[in-house]
Scaffold this active site. Structure first.
Site, short mmCIF file in Angstrom:
data_model
loop_
_atom_site.label_atom_id
_atom_site.label_comp_id
_atom_site.label_asym_id
_atom_site.label_seq_id
_atom_site.Cartn_x
_atom_site.Cartn_y
_atom_site.Cartn_z
N TYR A 31 -4.14 -12.39 4.68
CA TYR A 31 -4.63 -11.68 3.49
C TYR A 31 -4.91 -12.68 2.36
CZ TYR A 31 -4.72 -8.40 -0.44
OH TYR A 31 -5.08 -7.68 -1.56
N GLU A 53 -3.69 0.21 -4.70
CA GLU A 53 -2.93 -0.34 -5.82
C GLU A 53 -2.14 0.77 -6.51
OE1 GLU A 53 -2.25 -3.28 -6.63
OE2 GLU A 53 -3.73 -4.47 -5.53
N TRP A 61 3.56 -5.15 -2.55
CA TRP A 61 2.24 -5.03 -1.94
C TRP A 61 2.31 -5.17 -0.42
CZ3 TRP A 61 -2.17 -2.97 -1.82
CH2 TRP A 61 -3.18 -3.46 -0.99
#
Length: 213
Positions: A31, A53, A61
């Protein structure tokens, strides 16, 4: 990949390829290395990210990233035209889906934001055209991005302005911190630390990127 802590620059690590990266690369190398910070003009990806988000609020996250494919399956690939048509039975279905974050307020927010996304497309022609007008000017960005700067600035003037504009149009779960994370991820800013091997690559992509509008 074996990670060795850098002895020189706070916030960076050295990987077995001999290159330095932002320290969080260790937890999410793919990522960090090939996605985060790369400029995005695809409306569905932009909508997906702002939704995720919102779901991430109060969580790490990496928790959301590990569930991202489940979210995509549950939310029809984040096609906001489809999500906008969700009704109470869809909310019930999503609340029963153990593969996602089962938070009613966040689910309802995603549906609401899908409807608001359609309105933004009608206003600006695309989500990308609307979001990218909030890209900060180079003069408003630090020339050297350090860990201290990164930690001291969880928001920015641009993210505050974008957050206010979204809230004015009825979006929810779009506070300045959430929106700054969105801007970082979608390439509206390059927040790879100075010294990270990805920073120059991302900056080159941003320079070559054709801003929508």
């Amino acid at each position: 990949m074996t990670i060795i802590t850098s002895n020189e620059v706070p916030g960076l690590i050295t990987a077995e390829d001999g290159k330095d990266y932002c320290a969080w690369h260790a937890a999410m190398p793919e990522y960090h290395g090939s996605e985060w910070g790369r400029p995005v003009a695809d409306d569905v990806r932009l909508f997906e990210k702002i939704c995720l988000e919102g779901f991430q609020s109060g969580l790490a996250w990496i928790t959301i990233l590990r569930k991202r494919e489940n979210f995509r399956a549950a939310f029809d690939g984040f096609d906001f035209h489809r999500v906008a048509r969700y009704t109470e039975p869809d909310i019930g279905r999503l609340l029963g889906d153990a593969g996602i974050i089962r938070n009613r307020a966040k689910i309802v927010s995603a549906i609401n934001n899908a409807r608001r996304a359609i309105e933004l497309v009608e206003e600006a022609g695309s989500l990308a055209a609307w979001f990218w007008q909030f890209e900060p000017a180079a003069k408003d960005r630090p020339k050297v991005l350090t860990l201290d700067y990164w930690q001291a600035n969880p928001t920015s003037e641009a993210s505050v302005a974008l957050s206010k504009a979204l809230k004015k149009r009825g979006w929810t779960f779009v506070g300045p911190t959430t929106i700054y994370a969105f801007m970082q991820a979608m390439g509206l800013v390059n927040d790879h630390l100075t010294g990270c091997a990805c920073r120059k690559t991302v900056e080159a992509e941003r320079k070559a990127f054709r801003r929508p509008g």
